[in-house]
Design an enzyme around this catalytic site. Sequence first.
Site, PDB file in Angstrom:
ATOM      1  CG  ASP A  22      -1.683   1.237   1.435  1.00 60.06           C
ATOM      2  OD1 ASP A  22      -1.850   1.978   0.441  1.00 60.06           O
ATOM      3  OD2 ASP A  22      -2.127   1.506   2.573  1.00 60.06           O
ATOM      4  CG  ASN A  24      -3.021   5.297  -1.167  1.00 63.46           C
ATOM      5  OD1 ASN A  24      -3.062   4.232  -0.540  1.00 63.46           O
ATOM      6  ND2 ASN A  24      -3.935   5.648  -2.038  1.00 63.46           N
ATOM      7  CG  ASP A  26      -5.965   3.086   0.428  1.00 69.00           C
ATOM      8  OD1 ASP A  26      -5.047   2.226   0.558  1.00 69.00           O
ATOM      9  OD2 ASP A  26      -6.602   3.213  -0.633  1.00 69.00           O
ATOM     10  CG  ASP A  30      -1.377   1.553  -3.723  1.00 66.33           C
ATOM     11  OD1 ASP A  30      -0.179   1.300  -3.969  1.00 66.33           O
ATOM     12  OD2 ASP A  30      -1.740   2.229  -2.735  1.00 66.33           O
ATOM     13  CG  ASP A  99      -6.549 -12.819 -13.051  1.00 68.45           C
ATOM     14  OD1 ASP A  99      -7.348 -13.460 -13.731  1.00 68.45           O
ATOM     15  OD2 ASP A  99      -6.148 -13.172 -11.924  1.00 68.45           O
ATOM     16  CG  ASP A 200     -11.482 -16.022 -12.983  1.00 60.72           C
ATOM     17  OD1 ASP A 200     -10.748 -16.153 -12.001  1.00 60.72           O
ATOM     18  OD2 ASP A 200     -12.725 -16.102 -12.918  1.00 60.72           O
ATOM     19  CD  GLU A 246      -9.229 -20.461 -11.788  1.00 65.56           C
ATOM     20  OE1 GLU A 246      -9.148 -20.607 -10.569  1.00 65.56           O
ATOM     21  OE2 GLU A 246     -10.071 -19.695 -12.311  1.00 65.56           O
ATOM     22  CG  HIS A 319      -6.026 -15.405  -5.946  1.00 68.64           C
ATOM     23  ND1 HIS A 319      -5.475 -15.984  -7.074  1.00 68.64           N
ATOM     24  CD2 HIS A 319      -7.335 -15.231  -6.230  1.00 68.64           C
ATOM     25  CE1 HIS A 319      -6.411 -16.151  -7.980  1.00 68.64           C
ATOM     26  NE2 HIS A 319      -7.552 -15.703  -7.503  1.00 68.64           N
ATOM     27  CG  ASP A 320      -8.702 -18.741  -5.918  1.00 67.64           C
ATOM     28  OD1 ASP A 320      -9.147 -17.710  -5.383  1.00 67.64           O
ATOM     29  OD2 ASP A 320      -8.741 -18.950  -7.141  1.00 67.64           O
TER      30      ASP A 320
END
Length: 543
Positions: A22, A24, A26, A30, A99, A200, A246, A319-320
């Site tokens: 990150d 910034n 928040d 990003d 992706d 995907d 995928e 990520h899964d």
Amino acid sequence: MAQEPWWKKAVIYQIYPRSFMDSNGDGIGDLRGVIEKLDYLSWLGVDAIWLSPVYKSPNDDNGYDISDYTNIMDEFGTMEDMDELIVKAEEKGIHIIMDMVFNHTSDEHQWFVESRKSKDNPYRDYYIWRDPVDGHEPNELGSVFSGSAWEFDEETGQYFLHFYSKRQPDLNWENENVRKGMADVVKFWLDRGVYGFRLDVIEMLGKVPDEMIGANGPKLHDYIKELYEDGFNSTGKGEEIVTIGECWSADIDIASKYTNPENKELSMVFQFEHSSLDEVPGKGKWELAPLKLQALKDVFEKWQIRYDKGWNALFWDNHDLPRIVSRFGNDKEYRVESAKMLALLLHGMKGTPFIFQGEEIGMTNVAFDTIDKYKDIEIINMYNEKINQGISHEKIMESIYAKGRDNARTPMQWDNSNNAGFTTGTPWIDVNTNFSSINVKKDIEETNSVLHFYRNLIRIRKNDVCIQKGNYQSMMKDDEDVFAYTRTFEDMKILVVCNFHNCTKDININMDTKEVLISNYDNEKIDLRNLKLRPYEAIMCRI
Ligand code: NOJ
């Protein structure tokens, strides 16, 4: 034969931008955060970045619900940031792979906003609408994220199909305008300088919901061939880019259809056979079963040897999936040893290795105590469904700790400062509490670390044609603890021996070693005929 494609020699690094860096404050990673870390990725030695979705999205499924394919999500930055990322990455010899989610859009995508307005809207047929049957859903199709795959829409009194969340309506690929629209999206990104696409759940495009068909529908390959012509190869560069589909249901025959170069469809597929060996067959991901090493060896052997019409995408994590060191390794006493062993086992094989952010420092699964700390829609829906069925909180949490997708999505652990150096604000999901002992800074300083091991593996592969191309042969197939294989190319031969468990093992391999290429214990010289493997010991040597 034409020159070998670049991606056959490549190592690809997956970034889940929300959790990477990150810039910034928040609390959300990003694009500028990714730009900041390009030096790190270049130092690691990767050739390409697979960037999980960065497009406009209401984030019902963290960006896999896209509302605008040619604009950037506000939290992630701007198109200028994206252009800068593509240029700066290329300057370091790193390609960007986007992706692409083509099976469904967000319900906020303009196509769906229009589609749901009326039955005669020009966009109605872009999605899949059906009348109720006896006042109910058209059929029993289920959503991957629990419940029915059909959602009733009051406005027009029909159901629409969603194989994922109800905010991810399925596109109707029978509709030519959908297909053309997505080919245009591909062109848009090729023009911006990206070098490929991860596609995907591409296997779902040919769905025939009335016949209960999701994956591998009859027209699937026609659609992909068309996408190749109108999209991937639209500027004549189809051979230069990489496309990775995928494909959860792919066996060798199915995978070969996609990747046989003559078919002009995709470069590689992610198949998940090795990744479902620790679940009760047929019961889905949440029903846990112990992994049998022989089964893992059989699956790898099959894909390494029999998949001759395609090229393997080698991966443990994404990520899964849960973190591999917690899943097939030992994330306590032998975290470092087992993370390295798993890395060596995979990176010694034939194919293109993928590294998911954090895997290279041996990041582990996480165990939040309450369900409200979890952010993943799949986890939350499954939890609510099982609680309603009367299953105990403790029992459900056990599956979540083992298999939940948020295991992979906690922020990247950069250093031991606040929030692991990921953000100066409040992270969108909690940081794993082990960040002070597991982080990039520490791993850079300690030359014996998991990170240096990955870096060395990447370097070794790059300089070794036998690792890139050699034929695979299994060894010690019936051994319950040791995973061993050789790779042979012309007169070169490499041996990989991995002790997969927390035990010591005496083994005897009737071969002479020429050179130890890499190992996770001190092993300058080894005698293969009298090898005493320590817990999770892994050796790669030239023989
Ligand atoms: C597969 C993606 O990897 C996953 O994260 C997503 O939830 C589903 N497809 C739906 O897009």
